[in-house]
Design a protein around this motif. Structure first.
Motif, PDB file in Angstrom:
ATOM      1  N   ALA A 161      39.613  62.982  47.568  1.00  0.00           N
ATOM      2  CA  ALA A 161      40.585  62.533  46.573  1.00  0.00           C
ATOM      3  C   ALA A 161      41.800  61.882  47.232  1.00  0.00           C
ATOM      4  O   ALA A 161      42.337  60.888  46.730  1.00  0.00           O
ATOM      5  N   MET A 162      42.209  62.408  48.371  1.00  0.00           N
ATOM      6  CA  MET A 162      43.342  61.841  49.089  1.00  0.00           C
ATOM      7  C   MET A 162      43.033  60.417  49.564  1.00  0.00           C
ATOM      8  O   MET A 162      43.908  59.560  49.603  1.00  0.00           O
ATOM      9  N   THR A 163      41.787  60.164  49.893  1.00  0.00           N
ATOM     10  CA  THR A 163      41.385  58.859  50.423  1.00  0.00           C
ATOM     11  C   THR A 163      41.562  57.754  49.394  1.00  0.00           C
ATOM     12  O   THR A 163      41.903  56.622  49.738  1.00  0.00           O
ATOM     13  N   TYR A 164      41.338  58.072  48.128  1.00  0.00           N
ATOM     14  CA  TYR A 164      41.449  57.049  47.089  1.00  0.00           C
ATOM     15  C   TYR A 164      42.846  56.433  47.032  1.00  0.00           C
ATOM     16  O   TYR A 164      43.004  55.289  46.609  1.00  0.00           O
ATOM     17  N   ILE A 165      43.852  57.152  47.507  1.00  0.00           N
ATOM     18  CA  ILE A 165      45.214  56.623  47.534  1.00  0.00           C
ATOM     19  C   ILE A 165      45.283  55.369  48.404  1.00  0.00           C
ATOM     20  O   ILE A 165      46.026  54.434  48.122  1.00  0.00           O
ATOM     21  N   TYR A 166      44.496  55.359  49.465  1.00  0.00           N
ATOM     22  CA  TYR A 166      44.543  54.259  50.425  1.00  0.00           C
ATOM     23  C   TYR A 166      43.710  53.047  50.007  1.00  0.00           C
ATOM     24  O   TYR A 166      43.793  52.007  50.626  1.00  0.00           O
ATOM     25  N   LEU A 167      42.902  53.204  49.003  1.00  0.00           N
ATOM     26  CA  LEU A 167      41.945  52.161  48.682  1.00  0.00           C
ATOM     27  C   LEU A 167      42.422  51.281  47.539  1.00  0.00           C
ATOM     28  O   LEU A 167      42.898  51.760  46.521  1.00  0.00           O
ATOM     29  N   ASP A 168      42.251  49.985  47.720  1.00  0.00           N
ATOM     30  CA  ASP A 168      42.537  49.036  46.644  1.00  0.00           C
ATOM     31  C   ASP A 168      41.519  49.251  45.538  1.00  0.00           C
ATOM     32  O   ASP A 168      40.361  49.563  45.804  1.00  0.00           O
ATOM     33  N   SER A 169      41.934  49.047  44.299  1.00  0.00           N
ATOM     34  CA  SER A 169      40.954  49.072  43.226  1.00  0.00           C
ATOM     35  C   SER A 169      40.155  47.778  43.284  1.00  0.00           C
ATOM     36  O   SER A 169      40.606  46.792  43.850  1.00  0.00           O
ATOM     37  N   PHE A 170      38.954  47.806  42.742  1.00  0.00           N
ATOM     38  CA  PHE A 170      38.155  46.584  42.744  1.00  0.00           C
ATOM     39  C   PHE A 170      38.865  45.508  41.938  1.00  0.00           C
ATOM     40  O   PHE A 170      39.463  45.781  40.913  1.00  0.00           O
ATOM     41  N   GLY A 171      38.807  44.304  42.423  1.00  0.00           N
ATOM     42  CA  GLY A 171      39.441  43.180  41.743  1.00  0.00           C
ATOM     43  C   GLY A 171      38.736  42.855  40.434  1.00  0.00           C
ATOM     44  O   GLY A 171      37.602  43.253  40.200  1.00  0.00           O
ATOM     45  N   VAL A 172      39.433  42.101  39.588  1.00  0.00           N
ATOM     46  CA  VAL A 172      38.890  41.730  38.284  1.00  0.00           C
ATOM     47  C   VAL A 172      37.591  40.944  38.442  1.00  0.00           C
ATOM     48  O   VAL A 172      36.644  41.142  37.681  1.00  0.00           O
ATOM     49  N   SER A 173      37.500  40.101  39.443  1.00  0.00           N
ATOM     50  CA  SER A 173      36.302  39.288  39.608  1.00  0.00           C
ATOM     51  C   SER A 173      35.074  40.171  39.862  1.00  0.00           C
ATOM     52  O   SER A 173      33.983  39.879  39.373  1.00  0.00           O
ATOM     53  N   VAL A 174      35.231  41.233  40.627  1.00  0.00           N
ATOM     54  CA  VAL A 174      34.110  42.145  40.873  1.00  0.00           C
ATOM     55  C   VAL A 174      33.704  42.822  39.572  1.00  0.00           C
ATOM     56  O   VAL A 174      32.513  42.950  39.264  1.00  0.00           O
ATOM     57  N   LEU A 175      34.697  43.240  38.790  1.00  0.00           N
ATOM     58  CA  LEU A 175      34.400  43.877  37.501  1.00  0.00           C
ATOM     59  C   LEU A 175      33.740  42.885  36.544  1.00  0.00           C
ATOM     60  O   LEU A 175      32.803  43.243  35.824  1.00  0.00           O
ATOM     61  N   ASP A 176      34.226  41.640  36.532  1.00  0.00           N
ATOM     62  CA  ASP A 176      33.625  40.609  35.672  1.00  0.00           C
ATOM     63  C   ASP A 176      32.170  40.356  36.068  1.00  0.00           C
ATOM     64  O   ASP A 176      31.300  40.220  35.198  1.00  0.00           O
ATOM     65  N   GLN A 177      31.891  40.288  37.358  1.00  0.00           N
ATOM     66  CA  GLN A 177      30.522  40.070  37.828  1.00  0.00           C
ATOM     67  C   GLN A 177      29.622  41.240  37.404  1.00  0.00           C
ATOM     68  O   GLN A 177      28.483  41.022  36.971  1.00  0.00           O
ATOM     69  N   ALA A 178      30.132  42.446  37.508  1.00  0.00           N
ATOM     70  CA  ALA A 178      29.359  43.621  37.096  1.00  0.00           C
ATOM     71  C   ALA A 178      29.089  43.561  35.590  1.00  0.00           C
ATOM     72  O   ALA A 178      27.973  43.853  35.138  1.00  0.00           O
ATOM     73  N   HIS A 179      30.099  43.167  34.827  1.00  0.00           N
ATOM     74  CA  HIS A 179      29.937  43.064  33.376  1.00  0.00           C
ATOM     75  C   HIS A 179      28.883  42.014  33.028  1.00  0.00           C
ATOM     76  O   HIS A 179      28.034  42.222  32.150  1.00  0.00           O
ATOM     77  N   GLN A 180      28.893  40.878  33.717  1.00  0.00           N
ATOM     78  CA  GLN A 180      27.908  39.832  33.466  1.00  0.00           C
ATOM     79  C   GLN A 180      26.495  40.315  33.770  1.00  0.00           C
ATOM     80  O   GLN A 180      25.550  40.018  33.021  1.00  0.00           O
ATOM     81  N   LYS A 181      26.322  41.077  34.842  1.00  0.00           N
ATOM     82  CA  LYS A 181      25.005  41.621  35.183  1.00  0.00           C
ATOM     83  C   LYS A 181      24.507  42.556  34.083  1.00  0.00           C
ATOM     84  O   LYS A 181      23.341  42.498  33.688  1.00  0.00           O
ATOM     85  N   VAL A 182      25.410  43.416  33.606  1.00  0.00           N
ATOM     86  CA  VAL A 182      25.029  44.350  32.536  1.00  0.00           C
ATOM     87  C   VAL A 182      24.693  43.575  31.269  1.00  0.00           C
ATOM     88  O   VAL A 182      23.694  43.860  30.593  1.00  0.00           O
ATOM     89  N   SER A 183      25.500  42.571  30.951  1.00  0.00           N
ATOM     90  CA  SER A 183      25.247  41.766  29.749  1.00  0.00           C
ATOM     91  C   SER A 183      23.900  41.065  29.829  1.00  0.00           C
ATOM     92  O   SER A 183      23.143  41.028  28.843  1.00  0.00           O
ATOM     93  N   ARG A 184      23.559  40.504  31.000  1.00  0.00           N
ATOM     94  CA  ARG A 184      22.264  39.847  31.168  1.00  0.00           C
ATOM     95  C   ARG A 184      21.116  40.853  31.025  1.00  0.00           C
ATOM     96  O   ARG A 184      20.086  40.549  30.416  1.00  0.00           O
ATOM     97  N   ALA A 185      21.323  42.037  31.592  1.00  0.00           N
ATOM     98  CA  ALA A 185      20.268  43.059  31.488  1.00  0.00           C
ATOM     99  C   ALA A 185      20.062  43.470  30.040  1.00  0.00           C
ATOM    100  O   ALA A 185      18.905  43.668  29.603  1.00  0.00           O
ATOM    101  N   ILE A 186      21.140  43.580  29.288  1.00  0.00           N
ATOM    102  CA  ILE A 186      21.038  43.953  27.867  1.00  0.00           C
ATOM    103  C   ILE A 186      20.346  42.835  27.100  1.00  0.00           C
ATOM    104  O   ILE A 186      19.490  43.081  26.257  1.00  0.00           O
ATOM    105  N   SER A 187      20.695  41.586  27.390  1.00  0.00           N
ATOM    106  CA  SER A 187      20.086  40.439  26.706  1.00  0.00           C
ATOM    107  C   SER A 187      18.584  40.386  26.931  1.00  0.00           C
ATOM    108  O   SER A 187      17.815  40.012  26.042  1.00  0.00           O
ATOM    109  N   LYS A 188      18.132  40.746  28.118  1.00  0.00           N
ATOM    110  CA  LYS A 188      16.715  40.731  28.442  1.00  0.00           C
ATOM    111  C   LYS A 188      15.941  41.768  27.648  1.00  0.00           C
ATOM    112  O   LYS A 188      14.782  41.566  27.310  1.00  0.00           O
ATOM    113  N   THR A 189      16.576  42.881  27.360  1.00  0.00           N
ATOM    114  CA  THR A 189      15.879  43.962  26.661  1.00  0.00           C
ATOM    115  C   THR A 189      15.938  43.817  25.153  1.00  0.00           C
ATOM    116  O   THR A 189      15.191  44.484  24.438  1.00  0.00           O
TER     117      THR A 189
END
Length: 190
Positions: A161-189
């Motif tokens: 838990a202490m280590t998380y203090i030192y870590l940057d949160s993931f940038g918006v672009s990484v989150l957007d890319q993850a969201h797009q992958k999930v959206s594509r996977a949902i569209s396929k199903t």
């Protein structure tokens, strides 16, 4: 970090900037070593035969052993040669008649002032401090997909838990890319 390493080799960089840069780069290459541990590091903590140095973290008491890379070896050699009579590797704690903690605090303040000046001269666009060597190392390790528990152990933390203090949160672009992958996977199903 490359830009800062290049300043060390630059003959136009004033000499008063090179030692603070060497300390910063040592901390970074020593897996984000904290400045207090750097200040108290002794020459006797270095084992050239094993190609390591080791110490106990002052804050947590955790045992840390670091393998020496080329940069660390160069910096160790430089400071050993420039300060042969001191038991300490770095010229932060110098006077055996004065309290070591006071010398550490003074060294920390001076180091951070010099790093701020270096950041301005190097046009980094943000301030630089001793803590950022630690934070940058942890963030780069995270971005290289090193498990958080490994980063935590390397930093000498007593909990993940202490280590998380030192870590940057993931940038918006990484989150957007993850969201797009999930959206594509949902569209396929659907």
């Amino acid at each position: 970090m490359k830009g800062l390493e290049n300043l060390l080799d630059n003959p136009l960089t004033p000499n008063e900037e090179k030692d603070p840069l060497r300390l910063f780069m040592f901390a970074f290459h020593a897996r984000g070593m904290s400045f207090v541990d750097l200040a108290y590091l002794k020459k006797s903590d270095i084992n050239l035969k094993r190609n390591t140095f080791s110490y106990f973290r002052r804050k947590t008491g955790q045992f840390i052993e670091v393998s020496l890379n080329h940069t660390l070896r160069q910096i160790i050699y430089y400071f050993t040669e420039s300060n042969p009579s001191s038991p300490f590797l770095f010229p932060i704690i110098r006077d055996p008649t004065q309290p070591t903690y006071t010398q550490y605090c003074t060294g920390l303040r001076i180091q951070n002032q010099r790093l701020k000046q270096i950041a301005v001269r190097a046009r980094l666009g943000k301030s630089l401090s001793t803590h950022q060597a630690r934070h940058a190392w942890a963030t780069i390790a995270k971005n290289e997909n090193i498990p958080i528990w490994v980063i935590s152990e390397w930093l000498g933390h007593t909990s993940v838990a202490m280590t998380y203090i030192y870590l940057d949160s993931f940038g918006v672009s990484v989150l957007d890319q993850a969201h797009q992958k999930v959206s594509r996977a949902i569209s396929k199903t659907c």
